[in-house]
Structure formats: C-alpha cells, structure tokens
Design a protein around this motif. Structure first.
Motif, PDB file in Angstrom:
ATOM      1  N   CYS A  25       0.840  -1.205   0.000  1.00  0.00           N
ATOM      2  CA  CYS A  25       0.000   0.000   0.000  1.00  0.00           C
ATOM      3  C   CYS A  25       0.872   1.251   0.000  1.00  0.00           C
ATOM      4  CB  CYS A  25      -0.921   0.013   1.218  1.00  0.00           C
ATOM      5  SG  CYS A  25      -2.179  -1.273   1.199  1.00  0.00           S
ATOM      6  N   THR A  26       0.365   2.303  -0.638  1.00  0.00           N
ATOM      7  CA  THR A  26       1.069   3.580  -0.723  1.00  0.00           C
ATOM      8  C   THR A  26       0.171   4.677  -0.192  1.00  0.00           C
ATOM      9  OG1 THR A  26       2.261   2.867  -2.698  1.00  0.00           O
ATOM     10  CG2 THR A  26       2.154   5.241  -2.300  1.00  0.00           C
ATOM     11  N   ILE A  27       0.762   5.600   0.574  1.00  0.00           N
ATOM     12  CA  ILE A  27       0.042   6.794   1.003  1.00  0.00           C
ATOM     13  C   ILE A  27       0.807   8.004   0.483  1.00  0.00           C
ATOM     14  CG2 ILE A  27       1.189   7.024   3.251  1.00  0.00           C
ATOM     15  CD1 ILE A  27      -1.700   7.756   4.334  1.00  0.00           C
ATOM     16  N   SER A  28       0.068   8.980  -0.011  1.00  0.00           N
ATOM     17  CA  SER A  28       0.639  10.208  -0.556  1.00  0.00           C
ATOM     18  C   SER A  28       0.113  11.375   0.261  1.00  0.00           C
ATOM     19  CB  SER A  28       0.225  10.352  -2.024  1.00  0.00           C
ATOM     20  OG  SER A  28       0.624  11.604  -2.532  1.00  0.00           O
ATOM     21  N   ILE A  29       1.019  12.176   0.796  1.00  0.00           N
ATOM     22  CA  ILE A  29       0.656  13.348   1.587  1.00  0.00           C
ATOM     23  C   ILE A  29       1.186  14.575   0.851  1.00  0.00           C
ATOM     24  CG2 ILE A  29       0.945  14.542   3.776  1.00  0.00           C
ATOM     25  CD1 ILE A  29       1.410  10.856   3.753  1.00  0.00           C
ATOM     26  N   ILE A  30       0.264  15.432   0.415  1.00  0.00           N
ATOM     27  CA  ILE A  30       0.602  16.619  -0.367  1.00  0.00           C
ATOM     28  C   ILE A  30       0.106  17.858   0.385  1.00  0.00           C
ATOM     29  CG2 ILE A  30       0.219  17.813  -2.573  1.00  0.00           C
ATOM     30  CD1 ILE A  30       1.787  15.286  -2.937  1.00  0.00           C
ATOM     31  N   PHE A  31       0.905  18.916   0.381  1.00  0.00           N
ATOM     32  CA  PHE A  31       0.490  20.140   1.085  1.00  0.00           C
ATOM     33  C   PHE A  31       0.944  21.400   0.371  1.00  0.00           C
ATOM     34  CE2 PHE A  31       3.887  17.753   3.148  1.00  0.00           C
ATOM     35  CZ  PHE A  31       4.976  18.569   2.923  1.00  0.00           C
ATOM     36  N   GLY A  32       1.108  21.314  -0.927  1.00  0.00           N
ATOM     37  CA  GLY A  32       1.524  22.481  -1.699  1.00  0.00           C
ATOM     38  C   GLY A  32       0.366  23.418  -1.997  1.00  0.00           C
ATOM     39  N   LYS A  33       0.668  24.487  -2.710  1.00  0.00           N
ATOM     40  CA  LYS A  33      -0.305  25.542  -3.000  1.00  0.00           C
ATOM     41  C   LYS A  33      -1.503  25.050  -3.797  1.00  0.00           C
ATOM     42  CE  LYS A  33       3.070  29.261  -2.933  1.00  0.00           C
ATOM     43  NZ  LYS A  33       3.751  30.304  -3.715  1.00  0.00           N
ATOM     44  N   SER A  34      -1.332  24.048  -4.651  1.00  0.00           N
ATOM     45  CA  SER A  34      -2.429  23.575  -5.491  1.00  0.00           C
ATOM     46  C   SER A  34      -3.113  22.335  -4.920  1.00  0.00           C
ATOM     47  CB  SER A  34      -1.910  23.254  -6.896  1.00  0.00           C
ATOM     48  OG  SER A  34      -1.464  24.427  -7.522  1.00  0.00           O
ATOM     49  N   SER A  35      -2.982  22.113  -3.635  1.00  0.00           N
ATOM     50  CA  SER A  35      -3.586  20.932  -3.016  1.00  0.00           C
ATOM     51  C   SER A  35      -4.813  21.324  -2.207  1.00  0.00           C
ATOM     52  CB  SER A  35      -2.573  20.239  -2.102  1.00  0.00           C
ATOM     53  OG  SER A  35      -2.294  21.062  -0.978  1.00  0.00           O
ATOM     54  N   TYR A  36      -5.565  20.307  -1.818  1.00  0.00           N
ATOM     55  CA  TYR A  36      -6.722  20.514  -0.937  1.00  0.00           C
ATOM     56  C   TYR A  36      -6.223  20.535   0.503  1.00  0.00           C
ATOM     57  CZ  TYR A  36      -9.682  19.503  -4.957  1.00  0.00           C
ATOM     58  OH  TYR A  36     -10.302  19.536  -6.182  1.00  0.00           O
TER      59      TYR A  36
END
Length: 92
Positions: A25-36
C-alpha cells in the motif's frame, strides 16, 4: 523499490511525500499551494492505493477500496488524521 519518495513539482506547486509500506500500500501526503490543504499549516491532502493500484478512502476507521477507475483524495486532513491513516494503512 524505495519506501520513501519526495514529491516536489514546482510547476503545479505540489510538495509532499509518499510512503510505500511492506504490504504494497502507498500513502501520498501533499500540502503544496495547489492541493486541498492549507499549504501544510494545519492540513494536508491525502491519497492512498493498495498494491494492485486500486485507490482507497479512509472512512469510519477503515480503508475502502474504490471501484475500478475511480480516483479520490481526502482533503484537509489534520496531522492526527494523517498519522492514523498511515498506521492503519500499514496494517491493511
């Protein structure tokens, strides 16, 4: 295959990381300007998929596999929510 992957895409301002667990399993954590998210101040956008590349959502304390072809992210997740998701996904 690397267990940790850094994501930096200056063109679309996606900053974050992915973790691939031993169960596939893979989890992706994004927190840039174009993210929710609020750009990492208190929340992040999270996505997850299993070893078969089926996307998953975390709901009511468990992971649910989405139907074929469906892609969905979990918006505005707090640090505590992300930690819970990471732990439970690693045990999936």
């Amino acid at each position: 295959m690397k267990a940790f992957k850094t994501i930096v895409d200056e063109e679309i301002w996606h900053d974050g990381f992915q973790i691939i667990f031993g169960n596939g399993c893979t989890i992706s954590i994004i927190f840039g300007k174009s993210s929710y998210s609020d750009q990492g101040e208190t929340t992040a956008e999270v996505a997850a998929w299993n070893g078969d590349k089926d996307w998953m959502l975390y709901s009511d304390g468990k992971w649910v596999v989405l139907e074929d072809g469906y892609v969905e992210v979990m918006p505005r997740c707090t640090a505590d929510e992300v930690a819970e998701m990471m732990f439970t996904l690693s045990k999936e």
